[in-house]
Design a protein around this motif. Structure first.
Motif, short mmCIF file in Angstrom:
data_model
loop_
_atom_site.label_atom_id
_atom_site.label_comp_id
_atom_site.label_asym_id
_atom_site.label_seq_id
_atom_site.Cartn_x
_atom_site.Cartn_y
_atom_site.Cartn_z
N SER A 1 6.67 9.72 -1.29
CA SER A 1 6.96 8.93 -2.64
C SER A 1 7.76 7.80 -2.30
O SER A 1 7.56 6.67 -3.14
N ASP A 2 8.44 7.68 -1.52
CA ASP A 2 9.42 6.50 -1.24
C ASP A 2 9.04 5.47 -0.17
O ASP A 2 9.56 4.63 0.19
N ALA A 3 8.03 5.84 0.44
CA ALA A 3 7.72 5.02 1.66
C ALA A 3 6.47 4.14 1.34
O ALA A 3 5.59 4.31 0.50
N VAL A 4 6.68 2.66 1.85
CA VAL A 4 5.64 1.89 1.31
C VAL A 4 5.41 1.10 2.60
O VAL A 4 6.19 0.84 3.61
N ALA A 5 4.16 0.90 2.93
CA ALA A 5 3.56 0.15 3.97
C ALA A 5 3.25 -1.19 3.55
O ALA A 5 2.79 -1.37 2.59
N THR A 6 3.33 -2.13 4.45
CA THR A 6 2.96 -3.55 4.30
C THR A 6 1.62 -3.88 4.94
O THR A 6 1.49 -3.30 5.98
N MET A 7 0.85 -4.73 4.12
CA MET A 7 -0.49 -5.08 4.90
C MET A 7 -0.63 -6.51 4.64
O MET A 7 -0.31 -7.24 3.73
N GLU A 8 -1.16 -7.06 6.03
CA GLU A 8 -1.35 -8.39 5.99
C GLU A 8 -2.65 -8.70 6.59
O GLU A 8 -3.18 -8.10 7.23
N ILE A 9 -3.42 -9.74 5.83
CA ILE A 9 -4.60 -10.02 6.49
C ILE A 9 -4.58 -11.43 7.20
O ILE A 9 -3.61 -12.38 6.65
N ALA A 10 -5.01 -11.50 8.21
CA ALA A 10 -4.77 -12.78 9.01
C ALA A 10 -6.07 -13.13 9.66
O ALA A 10 -7.02 -12.58 9.85
N ARG A 11 -6.20 -14.32 10.28
CA ARG A 11 -7.42 -14.76 11.00
C ARG A 11 -6.76 -15.29 12.49
O ARG A 11 -6.08 -16.28 12.26
N THR A 12 -7.39 -15.05 13.44
CA THR A 12 -6.73 -15.35 14.71
C THR A 12 -7.48 -16.82 14.75
O THR A 12 -8.75 -17.33 14.38
N GLY A 13 -6.86 -17.80 15.55
CA GLY A 13 -7.44 -19.12 15.73
C GLY A 13 -7.91 -18.98 17.36
O GLY A 13 -7.55 -18.30 18.35
N ASN A 14 -9.26 -19.59 17.31
CA ASN A 14 -9.68 -19.71 18.79
C ASN A 14 -9.25 -21.12 19.44
O ASN A 14 -9.52 -22.07 19.30
N VAL B 1 0.89 -1.14 0.01
CA VAL B 1 -0.07 0.16 0.00
C VAL B 1 0.98 1.18 0.12
O VAL B 1 1.73 1.34 0.88
N PRO B 2 0.83 1.95 -1.15
CA PRO B 2 1.63 3.19 -1.24
C PRO B 2 1.37 4.18 -0.09
O PRO B 2 0.08 4.54 0.45
N ASN B 3 2.33 5.04 0.59
CA ASN B 3 2.07 5.79 1.60
C ASN B 3 2.12 7.34 0.93
O ASN B 3 2.24 7.48 -0.29
N SER B 4 1.83 8.26 1.76
CA SER B 4 1.78 9.50 1.02
C SER B 4 3.03 10.11 0.64
O SER B 4 3.08 10.97 -0.42
N LEU C 1 -7.72 2.74 5.70
CA LEU C 1 -6.81 2.72 4.46
C LEU C 1 -7.01 4.26 4.07
O LEU C 1 -5.93 5.10 3.66
N TYR C 2 -8.21 4.82 3.79
CA TYR C 2 -8.36 6.25 3.24
C TYR C 2 -7.65 7.00 3.99
O TYR C 2 -7.16 7.98 3.50
N ASP C 3 -8.03 6.88 5.23
CA ASP C 3 -7.73 8.15 6.38
C ASP C 3 -6.18 8.02 6.55
O ASP C 3 -5.55 9.15 6.82
N VAL C 4 -5.88 7.08 6.33
CA VAL C 4 -4.33 7.09 6.67
C VAL C 4 -3.35 7.33 5.46
O VAL C 4 -2.24 8.23 5.70
N TYR C 5 -3.76 6.83 4.32
CA TYR C 5 -3.06 7.01 3.17
C TYR C 5 -3.69 7.93 2.19
O TYR C 5 -2.59 8.30 1.29
N ALA C 6 -4.71 8.63 2.52
CA ALA C 6 -5.09 9.40 1.27
C ALA C 6 -6.00 10.47 2.13
O ALA C 6 -7.25 10.63 1.81
N PRO C 7 -5.38 10.99 3.26
CA PRO C 7 -6.32 12.09 3.79
C PRO C 7 -6.53 13.29 3.25
O PRO C 7 -7.69 13.89 3.66
N GLU C 8 -5.97 13.67 2.17
CA GLU C 8 -6.48 14.88 1.45
C GLU C 8 -7.15 14.68 0.16
O GLU C 8 -6.59 14.02 -0.83
N HIS C 9 -8.47 14.81 0.11
CA HIS C 9 -9.28 14.66 -0.90
C HIS C 9 -8.89 15.72 -1.96
O HIS C 9 -9.12 17.06 -1.74
N ARG C 10 -8.41 15.51 -3.24
CA ARG C 10 -8.21 16.64 -4.38
C ARG C 10 -9.15 16.42 -5.58
O ARG C 10 -9.62 15.30 -5.90
N LYS C 11 -9.20 17.58 -6.37
CA LYS C 11 -9.88 17.37 -7.59
C LYS C 11 -8.97 17.94 -8.41
O LYS C 11 -8.56 19.10 -8.40
#
Length: 83
Positions: A8-21, A3-6, A65-75
């Motif tokens: 230009s050179d920063a990159v975030a990693t995202m993992e999906i996981a499922r907890t075990g009961n 997931v690109p960060n705001s 993700l929207y709030d963290v990585y795209a906080p400024e809405h532009r047109k």
């Protein structure tokens, strides 16, 4: 998934996981973590996302993700064909 960060050179990693009961009593939910987005509880057996050491529930991943990585809405300005 990357997931690109705001910046230009920063990159975030995202993992999906499922907890075990792993508890013996399935009628009692065991707390795993609190969601970094909405603050709701995430229990063992729930799916969640881990983004830059933050735990986010399945319900609010899009908004988080929207709030963290795209906080400024532009047109884009109107196209001007004249030079």
């Amino acid at each position: 998934m990357r997931v690109p960060n705001s910046s230009s050179d920063a990159v975030a990693t995202m993992e999906i996981a499922r907890t075990g009961n792993y508890g013996n009593d399935m009628s009692e939910e065991k707390l795993f973590h609190e969601c970094a987005g909405c603050g709701d509880d995430i229990y063992y057996g729930d799916e969640y996302y881990e983004i830059d050491d933050k735990i986010v529930c399945e319900d609010c991943i899009g908004e988080y993700l929207y709030d963290v990585y795209a906080p400024e809405h532009r047109k884009v300005a109107e196209y001007d064909n004249e030079y």
